[in-house]
Design a protein around this motif. Structure first.
Motif, PDB file in Angstrom:
ATOM      1  N   ARG A 145       0.825  -1.204   0.000  1.00 59.53           N
ATOM      2  CA  ARG A 145       0.000   0.000   0.000  1.00 59.53           C
ATOM      3  C   ARG A 145       0.863   1.260   0.000  1.00 59.53           C
ATOM      4  O   ARG A 145       0.535   2.256  -0.664  1.00 59.53           O
ATOM      5  N   THR A 146       1.977   1.217   0.733  1.00 63.44           N
ATOM      6  CA  THR A 146       2.885   2.366   0.726  1.00 63.44           C
ATOM      7  C   THR A 146       3.483   2.561  -0.659  1.00 63.44           C
ATOM      8  O   THR A 146       3.576   3.685  -1.160  1.00 63.44           O
ATOM      9  N   ALA A 147       3.897   1.464  -1.282  1.00 67.53           N
ATOM     10  CA  ALA A 147       4.458   1.551  -2.639  1.00 67.53           C
ATOM     11  C   ALA A 147       3.420   2.103  -3.602  1.00 67.53           C
ATOM     12  O   ALA A 147       3.744   2.930  -4.464  1.00 67.53           O
ATOM     13  N   ARG A 148       2.183   1.657  -3.458  1.00 66.82           N
ATOM     14  CA  ARG A 148       1.119   2.153  -4.332  1.00 66.82           C
ATOM     15  C   ARG A 148       0.941   3.657  -4.158  1.00 66.82           C
ATOM     16  O   ARG A 148       0.768   4.398  -5.137  1.00 66.82           O
ATOM     17  N   ALA A 149       0.993   4.143  -2.910  1.00 62.87           N
ATOM     18  CA  ALA A 149       0.838   5.577  -2.658  1.00 62.87           C
ATOM     19  C   ALA A 149       1.973   6.367  -3.303  1.00 62.87           C
ATOM     20  O   ALA A 149       1.759   7.446  -3.871  1.00 62.87           O
ATOM     21  N   VAL A 150       3.209   5.835  -3.230  1.00 64.06           N
ATOM     22  CA  VAL A 150       4.361   6.523  -3.821  1.00 64.06           C
ATOM     23  C   VAL A 150       4.249   6.549  -5.340  1.00 64.06           C
ATOM     24  O   VAL A 150       4.419   7.597  -5.976  1.00 64.06           O
ATOM     25  N   VAL A 151       3.963   5.400  -5.946  1.00 64.19           N
ATOM     26  CA  VAL A 151       3.845   5.328  -7.409  1.00 64.19           C
ATOM     27  C   VAL A 151       2.702   6.215  -7.885  1.00 64.19           C
ATOM     28  O   VAL A 151       2.826   6.937  -8.878  1.00 64.19           O
ATOM     29  N   SER A 152       1.589   6.183  -7.161  1.00 67.48           N
ATOM     30  CA  SER A 152       0.448   7.011  -7.550  1.00 67.48           C
ATOM     31  C   SER A 152       0.810   8.491  -7.488  1.00 67.48           C
ATOM     32  O   SER A 152       0.426   9.275  -8.371  1.00 67.48           O
ATOM     33  N   GLY A 153       1.557   8.895  -6.458  1.00 66.57           N
ATOM     34  CA  GLY A 153       1.968  10.285  -6.351  1.00 66.57           C
ATOM     35  C   GLY A 153       2.830  10.722  -7.520  1.00 66.57           C
ATOM     36  O   GLY A 153       2.664  11.820  -8.065  1.00 66.57           O
ATOM     37  N   ILE A 154       3.737   9.853  -7.928  1.00 67.18           N
ATOM     38  CA  ILE A 154       4.629  10.175  -9.056  1.00 67.18           C
ATOM     39  C   ILE A 154       3.847  10.250 -10.356  1.00 67.18           C
ATOM     40  O   ILE A 154       4.035  11.168 -11.169  1.00 67.18           O
ATOM     41  N   LEU A 155       2.958   9.312 -10.571  1.00 69.13           N
ATOM     42  CA  LEU A 155       2.172   9.315 -11.807  1.00 69.13           C
ATOM     43  C   LEU A 155       1.180  10.475 -11.832  1.00 69.13           C
ATOM     44  O   LEU A 155       0.901  11.040 -12.895  1.00 69.13           O
ATOM     45  N   ARG A 156       0.662  10.839 -10.675  1.00 70.02           N
ATOM     46  CA  ARG A 156      -0.229  12.004 -10.616  1.00 70.02           C
ATOM     47  C   ARG A 156       0.559  13.271 -10.947  1.00 70.02           C
ATOM     48  O   ARG A 156       0.064  14.168 -11.643  1.00 70.02           O
ATOM     49  N   TYR A 157       1.799  13.337 -10.476  1.00 69.01           N
ATOM     50  CA  TYR A 157       2.682  14.467 -10.801  1.00 69.01           C
ATOM     51  C   TYR A 157       2.923  14.513 -12.316  1.00 69.01           C
ATOM     52  O   TYR A 157       2.882  15.578 -12.938  1.00 69.01           O
ATOM     53  N   ALA A 158       3.161  13.342 -12.909  1.00 69.22           N
ATOM     54  CA  ALA A 158       3.393  13.280 -14.355  1.00 69.22           C
ATOM     55  C   ALA A 158       2.154  13.713 -15.123  1.00 69.22           C
ATOM     56  O   ALA A 158       2.245  14.408 -16.140  1.00 69.22           O
ATOM     57  N   ALA A 159       0.986  13.304 -14.651  1.00 69.09           N
ATOM     58  CA  ALA A 159      -0.258  13.683 -15.330  1.00 69.09           C
ATOM     59  C   ALA A 159      -0.482  15.191 -15.263  1.00 69.09           C
ATOM     60  O   ALA A 159      -0.938  15.810 -16.231  1.00 69.09           O
ATOM     61  N   ARG A 160      -0.150  15.793 -14.124  1.00 68.27           N
ATOM     62  CA  ARG A 160      -0.321  17.241 -13.998  1.00 68.27           C
ATOM     63  C   ARG A 160       0.586  17.996 -14.955  1.00 68.27           C
ATOM     64  O   ARG A 160       0.281  19.119 -15.347  1.00 68.27           O
ATOM     65  N   HIS A 161       1.722  17.391 -15.311  1.00 67.49           N
ATOM     66  CA  HIS A 161       2.659  18.041 -16.230  1.00 67.49           C
ATOM     67  C   HIS A 161       2.470  17.589 -17.668  1.00 67.49           C
ATOM     68  O   HIS A 161       3.291  17.889 -18.530  1.00 67.49           O
ATOM     69  N   GLY A 162       1.397  16.835 -17.934  1.00 69.86           N
ATOM     70  CA  GLY A 162       1.064  16.483 -19.303  1.00 69.86           C
ATOM     71  C   GLY A 162       1.812  15.310 -19.874  1.00 69.86           C
ATOM     72  O   GLY A 162       1.679  15.016 -21.062  1.00 69.86           O
ATOM     73  N   ALA A 163       2.594  14.599 -19.071  1.00 63.80           N
ATOM     74  CA  ALA A 163       3.353  13.472 -19.610  1.00 63.80           C
ATOM     75  C   ALA A 163       2.470  12.273 -19.876  1.00 63.80           C
ATOM     76  O   ALA A 163       2.744  11.466 -20.766  1.00 63.80           O
ATOM     77  N   ILE A 164       1.412  12.107 -19.103  1.00 69.27           N
ATOM     78  CA  ILE A 164       0.430  11.063 -19.328  1.00 69.27           C
ATOM     79  C   ILE A 164      -0.953  11.695 -19.207  1.00 69.27           C
ATOM     80  O   ILE A 164      -1.109  12.743 -18.577  1.00 69.27           O
ATOM     81  N   THR A 165      -1.922  11.062 -19.808  1.00 72.26           N
ATOM     82  CA  THR A 165      -3.266  11.662 -19.827  1.00 72.26           C
ATOM     83  C   THR A 165      -4.068  11.317 -18.586  1.00 72.26           C
ATOM     84  O   THR A 165      -5.007  12.029 -18.232  1.00 72.26           O
ATOM     85  N   ALA A 166      -3.722  10.205 -17.906  1.00 75.47           N
ATOM     86  CA  ALA A 166      -4.456   9.802 -16.708  1.00 75.47           C
ATOM     87  C   ALA A 166      -3.555   8.942 -15.849  1.00 75.47           C
ATOM     88  O   ALA A 166      -2.569   8.364 -16.325  1.00 75.47           O
ATOM     89  N   ASN A 167      -3.870   8.874 -14.570  1.00 77.75           N
ATOM     90  CA  ASN A 167      -3.080   8.082 -13.631  1.00 77.75           C
ATOM     91  C   ASN A 167      -3.565   6.633 -13.682  1.00 77.75           C
ATOM     92  O   ASN A 167      -4.667   6.326 -13.234  1.00 77.75           O
ATOM     93  N   PRO A 168      -2.756   5.693 -14.205  1.00 75.96           N
ATOM     94  CA  PRO A 168      -3.214   4.302 -14.334  1.00 75.96           C
ATOM     95  C   PRO A 168      -3.453   3.606 -12.996  1.00 75.96           C
ATOM     96  O   PRO A 168      -4.118   2.574 -12.956  1.00 75.96           O
ATOM     97  N   ILE A 169      -2.920   4.157 -11.916  1.00 74.57           N
ATOM     98  CA  ILE A 169      -3.144   3.555 -10.604  1.00 74.57           C
ATOM     99  C   ILE A 169      -4.640   3.488 -10.283  1.00 74.57           C
ATOM    100  O   ILE A 169      -5.097   2.605  -9.554  1.00 74.57           O
ATOM    101  N   ARG A 170      -5.407   4.407 -10.854  1.00 75.87           N
ATOM    102  CA  ARG A 170      -6.848   4.411 -10.586  1.00 75.87           C
ATOM    103  C   ARG A 170      -7.516   3.119 -11.025  1.00 75.87           C
ATOM    104  O   ARG A 170      -8.581   2.759 -10.507  1.00 75.87           O
ATOM    105  N   GLU A 171      -6.929   2.432 -11.979  1.00 82.31           N
ATOM    106  CA  GLU A 171      -7.542   1.210 -12.512  1.00 82.31           C
ATOM    107  C   GLU A 171      -7.063  -0.039 -11.774  1.00 82.31           C
ATOM    108  O   GLU A 171      -7.519  -1.137 -12.078  1.00 82.31           O
TER     109      GLU A 171
END
Length: 384
Positions: A145-171
């Motif tokens: 769960r901690t790893a998921r929170a860290v990865v999700s934070g990084i991917l959310r950061y990437a999404a905010r900067h336009g590198a990805i269109t959505a955070n795949p952790i949501r799925e």
């Protein structure tokens, strides 16, 4: 049969046309919006024209925001940017230094070995969905769960900067565990036996564990909060202590007093009389040793701040392997809460005493915070 489209973020074969003054390099590329486009550049030689074209394609594939994080960025690069952002949040008081250290540890030990060299567009749901169950099987649900929170934070950061269109952790499916362990509290008989065991242990007495236990039972504070208590925070005449700090180890800086876990963790706590008497005796010793008011109530051997991790280890060593093997510093906090609950105190008063987050939105909206009832001290009066 129609030709299959290029993968998003890639280009096709480069073709060359001979010109009078050199070469023209041409290729088709597919942007992250899914549109396929033609691009060409010229150069005095094939190699030069190819290099210029590849640079132009790379620039065309930059995100619309113009940032330097793109779908082609490596995960480790985005993680570094995210960590730098978290460091700024720590400096602004929005994150605890210990939280940042946990992020670094999780990245170094688990996340980066798995994902570090992948590009952002390669962080797919199937790949992530394989990683977290494997980590859970290797370590624990809490780690996963901690790893998921860290990865999700990084991917959310990437999404905010336009590198990805959505955070795949949501799925990704939630990480299920066996549930939190039921935390036991010490009974009256166990409290007396525990303190007697500590008093008879020369090492435990030398490390101040009996009085530290008494203080945590008297207040329900976290171990970091107890070790951060300075004499200037203690008012023996009013029988109160101010809990405004916690002790954490900050990378490159050592032990520091920092803001406590949450805003509600800052509180003034009344003390039962036996705890006042214990602190009064400790104060006499501190004065005799010429320790100033801005020094810890429970210091290390040199008079400075004690490391919570080392203190927890000392408690583990003192408890032995039988009888009290289940006792941790959190048990003292649980014991104080249990006693107050059995005395009939409301969830509001217990939450305020322990510095917990709000019991409910309704209570938070219609009842004030910060004033702790003296009933808490009265309930804890006779526990020893």
């Amino acid at each position: 049969m129609a030709r299959p489209p290029l993968d998003v973020g890639t280009h096709g074969a480069i073709r060359f046309v001979k010109l009078a003054s050199g070469y023209r390099a041409k290729a088709r590329y597919r942007g992250y919006d899914g549109v396929t486009r033609d691009l060409s550049r010229t150069g005095p030689s094939k190699a030069k024209a190819e290099r210029v074209l590849k640079l132009a394609i790379a620039q065309a594939l930059q995100t619309p925001s113009g940032g330097d994080i793109t779908a082609r960025s490596r995960f480790v690069e985005v993680a570094d940017r995210w960590l730098a952002w978290q460091e700024r949040r720590v400096a602004d008081g929005e994150r605890a230094p210990g939280t940042l250290d946990n992020y670094r540890s999780m990245l170094a030990n688990h996340v980066l070995p798995a994902f570090g060299e992948l590009r952002m567009h390669e962080m797919t749901v199937p790949r992530l969905d394989r990683f977290f169950p494997a980590l859970q099987a290797k370590s624990s649900a809490a780690h996963a769960r901690t790893a998921r929170a860290v990865v999700s934070g990084i991917l959310r950061y990437a999404a905010r900067h336009g590198a990805i269109t959505a955070n795949p952790i949501r799925e990704i499916e939630p990480i299920e565990g066996s549930g939190r362990k039921r935390v036991r509290s010490l009974t009256a008989e166990e409290r007396r036996a525990w303190l007697a065991q500590l008093e008879l242990d020369p090492q435990a007495s030398r490390k101040d564990l009996p009085d530290l236990t008494r203080f945590m039972l008297a207040t329900g504070v976290r171990i970091g909060e107890a070790l951060a208590l300075y004499w200037e925070d203690v008012d023996l005449d009013k029988a109160t202590v101010l809990i405004n700090w916690t002790v954490v180890r900050v990378r490159g800086q050592g032990l520091k007093r920092t803001d406590p876990k949450t805003a509600t963790s800052e509180r003034a706590l009344p003390l039962p009389s036996w705890a006042v008497e214990m602190l009064r005796q400790r104060r006499k010793t501190a004065v005799a040793e010429n320790r100033p008011a801005d020094s810890p109530v429970f210091p290390d051997t040199l008079g400075g701040l004690r490391d919570p991790s080392n203190t927890r280890r000392a408690l583990r060593e003192a408890r032995g392997s039988e009888g009290f093997a289940w006792v941790t510093s959190h048990v003292f906090r649980k014991t104080a809460a249990t006693i107050m609950d059995e005395a009939g105190l409301s969830a509001r008063l217990i939450a305020d005493q322990l510095g917990h987050s709000r019991p409910s939105i309704t209570q938070d909206a219609y009842m004030g915070r910060g004033a702790v009832s003296s009933a808490a001290a009265a309930a804890l009066e006779d526990i020893l």
